[in-house]
Scaffold this motif. Structure first.
Motif, PDB file in Angstrom:
ATOM      1  N   GLY A 164       0.807  -1.219   0.000  1.00  0.00           N
ATOM      2  CA  GLY A 164       0.000   0.000   0.000  1.00  0.00           C
ATOM      3  C   GLY A 164       0.837   1.265   0.000  1.00  0.00           C
ATOM      4  O   GLY A 164       0.600   2.186  -0.786  1.00  0.00           O
ATOM      5  N   THR A 168       1.228   4.207  -3.073  1.00  0.00           N
ATOM      6  CA  THR A 168       0.568   5.471  -2.741  1.00  0.00           C
ATOM      7  C   THR A 168       1.597   6.512  -2.293  1.00  0.00           C
ATOM      8  O   THR A 168       2.109   7.270  -3.101  1.00  0.00           O
ATOM      9  CB  THR A 168      -0.514   5.252  -1.658  1.00  0.00           C
ATOM     10  N   THR A 169       1.934   6.526  -1.010  1.00  0.00           N
ATOM     11  CA  THR A 169       2.772   7.590  -0.459  1.00  0.00           C
ATOM     12  C   THR A 169       4.161   7.642  -1.086  1.00  0.00           C
ATOM     13  O   THR A 169       4.749   8.721  -1.236  1.00  0.00           O
ATOM     14  CB  THR A 169       2.889   7.434   1.064  1.00  0.00           C
ATOM     15  N   ARG A 171       4.871   7.515  -3.988  1.00  0.00           N
ATOM     16  CA  ARG A 171       4.783   8.310  -5.218  1.00  0.00           C
ATOM     17  C   ARG A 171       4.997   9.799  -4.962  1.00  0.00           C
ATOM     18  O   ARG A 171       5.163  10.569  -5.910  1.00  0.00           O
ATOM     19  CB  ARG A 171       3.444   8.052  -5.908  1.00  0.00           C
ATOM     20  N   ARG A 185      -5.408   0.710 -10.210  1.00  0.00           N
ATOM     21  CA  ARG A 185      -6.258   1.829  -9.808  1.00  0.00           C
ATOM     22  C   ARG A 185      -7.481   1.336  -9.029  1.00  0.00           C
ATOM     23  O   ARG A 185      -7.855   1.915  -8.006  1.00  0.00           O
ATOM     24  CB  ARG A 185      -6.695   2.636 -11.024  1.00  0.00           C
ATOM     25  N   LEU A 188      -6.392   0.325  -5.554  1.00  0.00           N
ATOM     26  CA  LEU A 188      -6.173   1.460  -4.662  1.00  0.00           C
ATOM     27  C   LEU A 188      -7.497   1.994  -4.122  1.00  0.00           C
ATOM     28  O   LEU A 188      -7.558   2.463  -2.978  1.00  0.00           O
ATOM     29  CB  LEU A 188      -5.403   2.566  -5.387  1.00  0.00           C
ATOM     30  N   GLY A 192      -8.478   2.309  -0.252  1.00  0.00           N
ATOM     31  CA  GLY A 192      -9.016   3.547   0.295  1.00  0.00           C
ATOM     32  C   GLY A 192     -10.368   3.379   0.959  1.00  0.00           C
ATOM     33  O   GLY A 192     -10.764   4.203   1.784  1.00  0.00           O
ATOM     34  N   TYR A 197      -7.564   1.644   7.126  1.00  0.00           N
ATOM     35  CA  TYR A 197      -6.595   2.442   6.373  1.00  0.00           C
ATOM     36  C   TYR A 197      -6.865   3.921   6.585  1.00  0.00           C
ATOM     37  O   TYR A 197      -5.938   4.707   6.833  1.00  0.00           O
ATOM     38  CB  TYR A 197      -6.662   2.090   4.891  1.00  0.00           C
ATOM     39  N   LEU A 210      -4.165  11.568   0.036  1.00  0.00           N
ATOM     40  CA  LEU A 210      -3.877  10.164  -0.208  1.00  0.00           C
ATOM     41  C   LEU A 210      -3.830   9.907  -1.712  1.00  0.00           C
ATOM     42  O   LEU A 210      -4.798  10.205  -2.425  1.00  0.00           O
ATOM     43  CB  LEU A 210      -4.937   9.279   0.461  1.00  0.00           C
ATOM     44  N   LEU A 211      -2.736   9.355  -2.183  1.00  0.00           N
ATOM     45  CA  LEU A 211      -2.545   9.132  -3.620  1.00  0.00           C
ATOM     46  C   LEU A 211      -3.179   7.798  -4.000  1.00  0.00           C
ATOM     47  O   LEU A 211      -2.505   6.791  -4.203  1.00  0.00           O
ATOM     48  CB  LEU A 211      -1.054   9.157  -3.973  1.00  0.00           C
ATOM     49  N   LEU A 212      -4.483   7.810  -4.128  1.00  0.00           N
ATOM     50  CA  LEU A 212      -5.258   6.603  -4.410  1.00  0.00           C
ATOM     51  C   LEU A 212      -5.742   6.561  -5.852  1.00  0.00           C
ATOM     52  O   LEU A 212      -6.606   5.746  -6.192  1.00  0.00           O
ATOM     53  CB  LEU A 212      -6.448   6.502  -3.452  1.00  0.00           C
ATOM     54  N   ASP A 213      -5.187   7.407  -6.705  1.00  0.00           N
ATOM     55  CA  ASP A 213      -5.568   7.403  -8.125  1.00  0.00           C
ATOM     56  C   ASP A 213      -4.364   7.800  -8.962  1.00  0.00           C
ATOM     57  O   ASP A 213      -3.279   7.970  -8.460  1.00  0.00           O
ATOM     58  CB  ASP A 213      -6.762   8.342  -8.370  1.00  0.00           C
TER      59      ASP A 213
END
Length: 213
Positions: A164, A168-169, A171, A185, A188, A192, A197, A210-213
């Protein structure tokens, strides 16, 4: 009491997330990166010689390395949850993907991060070779997640917690465009959607997108 020594925007988010998934009691101590170097503060080196997060302390124990900490907490506090045992049909898949993140995917991203800071041209052969390794690693994750909802198969496990952070982070340190990876995608978004989480990230890195996309 288990204490998680957490550095913002770091692999220690895995440990906070694991504790939230397991619903175990823990204390959370925050540390802030140096604003110039973006490195860990001296307090972490005083705690453990490697001087990086994550670190946990419990009953006189001081333990570093996110994968080691994950296995320790699962063994001591997991009660068989989130880690399929040897008799489970997903055991081998779980082991592979649990170690894949820090063994393959994250080193590939880390190398590209360093090469990017060196401002090497796009046609540099070393940069091209390392980009190829990262592309293959991401392609393998994409293929896996196109076939199953979670890395070990049908069940969410600690292997998903391990990867995870990297998807995400991490990136924030080495941007990766996940647009070409629809299965990643979608994965993620499943991450999320997990309440544990969301709680972990709100406690560990409040206000961070949060870099979920």
């Amino acid at each position: 009491m288990l204490t998680v020594h957490h550095l913002g925007k770091s692999q220690s988010e895995r440990i906070v997330w694991l504790c939230e998934e397991l619903g175990i009691p823990y204390a959370l101590r925050h540390y802030t990166r140096d604003p110039v170097t973006i490195l860990s503060p001296p307090e972490l080196k005083a705690l453990h010689p490697i001087g990086a997060a994550p670190v946990i302390t419990e009953d006189g124990l001081v333990l570093a390395e996110s994968a080691a900490i994950m296995e320790y907490i699962l063994a001591r506090h997991g009660g068989g949850r989130l880690a399929p045992g040897p008799q489970h049909p997903a055991f081998a898949d779980y082991l592979y993907w649990f170690h894949f993140t820090n063994g393959t995917l994250q080193p590939a991203m880390g190398r590209m991060m360093i090469l990017g800071r060196l401002n090497l041209p796009a046609d540099n052969p070393v940069r091209q070779a390392m980009q190829g390794r990262l592309d293959r690693a991401l392609g393998l994750v994409e293929s896996r997640l196109a076939a199953v909802p979670w890395l070990a198969g049908q069940e969410f496990t600690a292997a998903d917690i391990m990867i995870g952070f990297t998807l995400t982070t991490m990136r924030y340190f080495h941007p990766v465009d996940v647009t070409p990876y629809p299965a990643i995608r979608a994965y993620l978004q499943r991450i999320g959607g997990r309440e544990a989480y969301r709680r972990a990230m709100a406690k560990g890195d409040p206000g961070m997108r949060l870099l979920l996309d």
